[in-house]
Design an enzyme around this catalytic site. Structure first.
Site, PDB file in Angstrom:
ATOM      1  N   THR A  72       0.739  -0.804   0.245  1.00 37.25           N
ATOM      2  CA  THR A  72       0.062   0.232  -0.016  1.00 37.25           C
ATOM      3  C   THR A  72       1.108   1.377  -0.332  1.00 37.25           C
ATOM      4  OG1 THR A  72      -1.533  -1.205   1.398  1.00 37.25           O
ATOM      5  CG2 THR A  72      -2.068   1.666   1.385  1.00 37.25           C
ATOM      6  N   GLN A 182       0.105  -9.574  -6.667  1.00 41.88           N
ATOM      7  CA  GLN A 182      -0.551 -11.320  -6.113  1.00 41.88           C
ATOM      8  C   GLN A 182       0.654 -11.981  -6.999  1.00 41.88           C
ATOM      9  OE1 GLN A 182      -2.177 -12.517  -4.783  1.00 41.88           O
ATOM     10  NE2 GLN A 182      -3.094 -10.974  -3.385  1.00 41.88           N
ATOM     11  N   SER A 202       5.127  -7.377  -1.800  1.00 40.45           N
ATOM     12  CA  SER A 202       4.399  -7.189  -0.582  1.00 40.45           C
ATOM     13  C   SER A 202       5.217  -8.637   0.352  1.00 40.45           C
ATOM     14  CB  SER A 202       3.074  -7.196  -0.119  1.00 40.45           C
ATOM     15  OG  SER A 202       2.833  -6.948   1.024  1.00 40.45           O
ATOM     16  N   ALA A 203       5.568  -8.955   1.345  1.00 38.01           N
ATOM     17  CA  ALA A 203       6.195 -10.267   1.675  1.00 38.01           C
ATOM     18  C   ALA A 203       5.181 -10.832   2.176  1.00 38.01           C
ATOM     19  CB  ALA A 203       7.259  -9.834   3.181  1.00 38.01           C
ATOM     20  N   HIS A 204       3.994 -10.091   2.822  1.00 39.51           N
ATOM     21  CA  HIS A 204       3.534 -11.088   3.804  1.00 39.51           C
ATOM     22  C   HIS A 204       2.125 -12.068   2.545  1.00 39.51           C
ATOM     23  CE1 HIS A 204      -1.231  -9.127   3.795  1.00 39.51           C
ATOM     24  NE2 HIS A 204       0.259  -8.190   3.334  1.00 39.51           N
ATOM     25  N   THR A 240      14.314   4.376  10.186  1.00 37.39           N
ATOM     26  CA  THR A 240      15.589   3.197  10.906  1.00 37.39           C
ATOM     27  C   THR A 240      15.090   2.064   9.815  1.00 37.39           C
ATOM     28  OG1 THR A 240      15.911   4.361  12.701  1.00 37.39           O
ATOM     29  CG2 THR A 240      16.823   1.946  12.385  1.00 37.39           C
ATOM     30  N   CYS A 327      -8.475  -6.228   2.580  1.00 33.78           N
ATOM     31  CA  CYS A 327      -9.229  -4.450   2.971  1.00 33.78           C
ATOM     32  C   CYS A 327     -10.509  -3.956   2.743  1.00 33.78           C
ATOM     33  CB  CYS A 327      -7.955  -4.298   1.603  1.00 33.78           C
ATOM     34  SG  CYS A 327      -6.026  -4.542   2.065  1.00 33.78           S
TER      35      CYS A 327
HETATM   36  N1  PLP Z   1      -1.623  -4.944  -4.037  1.00 37.87           N
HETATM   37  C1  PLP Z   1      -2.808  -5.826  -4.194  1.00 37.87           C
HETATM   38  C2  PLP Z   1      -3.079  -6.480  -5.450  1.00 37.87           C
HETATM   39  C3  PLP Z   1      -3.340  -6.789  -3.335  1.00 37.87           C
HETATM   40  O1  PLP Z   1      -3.641  -8.133  -3.489  1.00 37.87           O
HETATM   41  C4  PLP Z   1      -2.885  -5.990  -1.720  1.00 37.87           C
HETATM   42  C5  PLP Z   1      -3.042  -6.663  -0.562  1.00 37.87           C
HETATM   43  O2  PLP Z   1      -4.550  -7.626  -0.818  1.00 37.87           O
HETATM   44  C6  PLP Z   1      -2.280  -4.840  -1.802  1.00 37.87           C
HETATM   45  C7  PLP Z   1      -1.647  -4.311  -2.642  1.00 37.87           C
HETATM   46  C8  PLP Z   1      -1.929  -5.047  -0.813  1.00 37.87           C
HETATM   47  O3  PLP Z   1      -0.607  -5.089  -0.281  1.00 37.87           O
HETATM   48  P1  PLP Z   1       0.012  -4.799   1.526  1.00 37.87           P
HETATM   49  O4  PLP Z   1      -0.726  -5.642   2.901  1.00 37.87           O
HETATM   50  O5  PLP Z   1       1.258  -5.101   1.091  1.00 37.87           O
HETATM   51  O6  PLP Z   1      -0.261  -3.257   2.041  1.00 37.87           O
END
Ligand code: PLP
Length: 399
Positions: A72, A182, A202-204, A240, A327
């Protein structure tokens, strides 16, 4: 049994990632910018993490990869800084994105549109849920500062033709950002081949920790920082360095790349098996069967409201799936991709996303299939007359 089939929302952290991170919490906890040994002993971990990310996406040494707190942040950084760099001063006035971007892109574009009168074009998707590259030609002009289109869609897994769109954007002098969240860990990614200027991660989403992401910035492309401070990350993002999370993201990237064969063969086979079985239910519909990430199914089941289905799967069967982007899940709205495709209300409100991972087992897939079918029969029964339920049960018992 509990089954996690919501891996496009987030993934479990790989044990090897946890192990790699551990020493950086309370043994090697120095600040990498400090001159003492506590600081310098973190350098190896930081350098390894950077190497793992560069090699995972095919970046060159001249490119920048900047760690952020999440995708994000990466998406917002690109969109808002392109406004600062090129739109605020009147040089350009236009951004192009698509109707099916994640809220991390759409909301940032809508903010600029609302607050600063930026012209934003939302490219449509066709009936297959994909963007046709040539549509970009109709909208991109010399006044377009940025095109931001994701590489793989979070709802359907559909892979968009980024390489072709980059060429079209560059011909008109527009920068190109792709939200690659994705795609990492699901399909091979090569930023040089794609030709993009910016790439968000995004790592998660690939078995790394939450709270860390990154932004790739192509060599020679400038982007104003949003965070000003101690000039970390070459002054591009002050703050940091989050060493344990950087180490975790690097390790997760290395493992994701190693897991491509498994994703492409094993996970794809399980996904296809689940999809085939669920499509045996009458009045079911899957979006975008071609050119998808190998782990994702977006299925609509006529007459079965998505939220009710999720509730049943979760509470009765211990199965986690989704009706859309995590989200946006508080909104209880129609699925945005099905809406963009122009699907009718019923299909758009009955969409369920199933997303697997390299940890999904055959046993879990079989349990998911039988539970899903049971839930559909029950929920269709609730919303139809007794006679219809009987007929449906009859029909299913012959499958
Ligand atoms: N972009 C896409 C395509 C996503 O699927 C997501 C999370 O669902 C995000 C951005 C947002 O990622 P983050 O949780 O790292 O902010």
């Amino acid at each position: 049994m509990r089954v996690y089939a919501d891996n496009n929302a987030t993934t479990k952290v790989d044990e090897a990632v946890v192990e790699a991170m551990k020493p950086y919490f309370s043994e090697m906890y120095g600040n990498p910018n400090s001159l003492h040994k506590f600081g310098s002993e973190t350098h190896k971990g930081v350098a390894t993490a950077i190497d793992q990310i560069y090699s995972g996406i095919g970046a060159t040494d001249d490119d920048d990869v900047v760690f952020t707190s999440c995708a994000t942040e990466s998406n917002n950084w690109v969109i808002k800084s392109v406004w600062l760099d090129q739109i605020k001063n009147g040089e350009k006035n236009h951004i192009i994105t698509s109707e099916v971007e994640h809220p991390a892109t759409l909301s940032a574009c809508k903010y600029l549109e609302r607050e600063f009168d930026v012209k934003v074009t939302y490219l449509p998707v066709n009936s297959e849920g994909t963007i046709e590259a040539h549509t970009l030609k109709d909208f991109v002009t010399e006044k377009t500062a940025l095109v931001s289109i994701m590489l793989a869609n979070n709802e359907t897994g559909i892979i968009f033709p980024i390489k072709e769109m980059v060429e079209i954007a560059h011909q008109k002098g527009a920068l190109f950002h792709t939200d690659g969240v994705q795609a990492i860990g699901k399909i091979p990614v090569d930023v040089q081949d794609l030709g993009v200027d910016f790439f968000s991660m995004s790592a998660h989403k690939f078995h790394g920790p939450k709270g860390i992401g990154a932004l790739y910035i192509k060599s020679g492309v400038s982007l104003s920082p949003l965070f000003h401070g101690g000039s970390q990350m070459g002054g591009l993002r002050s703050g940091t360095l989050n060493v344990p999370y950087m180490v975790g993201m690097g390790k997760a990237m290395e493992l994701a790349v190693k897991s491509f064969p498994k994703m492409n063969v094993e996970v794809r086979r399980l996904r296809d098996k689940i999809e085939k079985a669920l499509l045996e239910l009458p009045d079911t519909f899957v979006v975008g069967k071609e050119n998808r990430t190998p782990n994702t199914i977006l299925i609509s089941i006529r007459g079965v409201e998505g939220e009710g289905m999720l509730w049943d799967l979760d509470k009765k069967f211990g199965i986690a799936a989704a009706t859309g982007s995590a989200c946006a899940s508080e909104d209880l709205e129609a699925n945005p991709v099905l809406e963009a495709i122009g699907a009718d209300e019923d299909l758009a409100h009955t969409a369920i996303r199933i997303s697997l991972s390299r940890y999904t087992t055959e046993e879990e897939a079989d349990y998911l299939i039988s539970s899903f079918k049971d839930a559909v029969i029950r929920l269709r029964g609730i919303s139809s007359s007794y006679a219809t339920v009987q007929a449906q049960n009859e029909a299913y018992s012959h499958k």
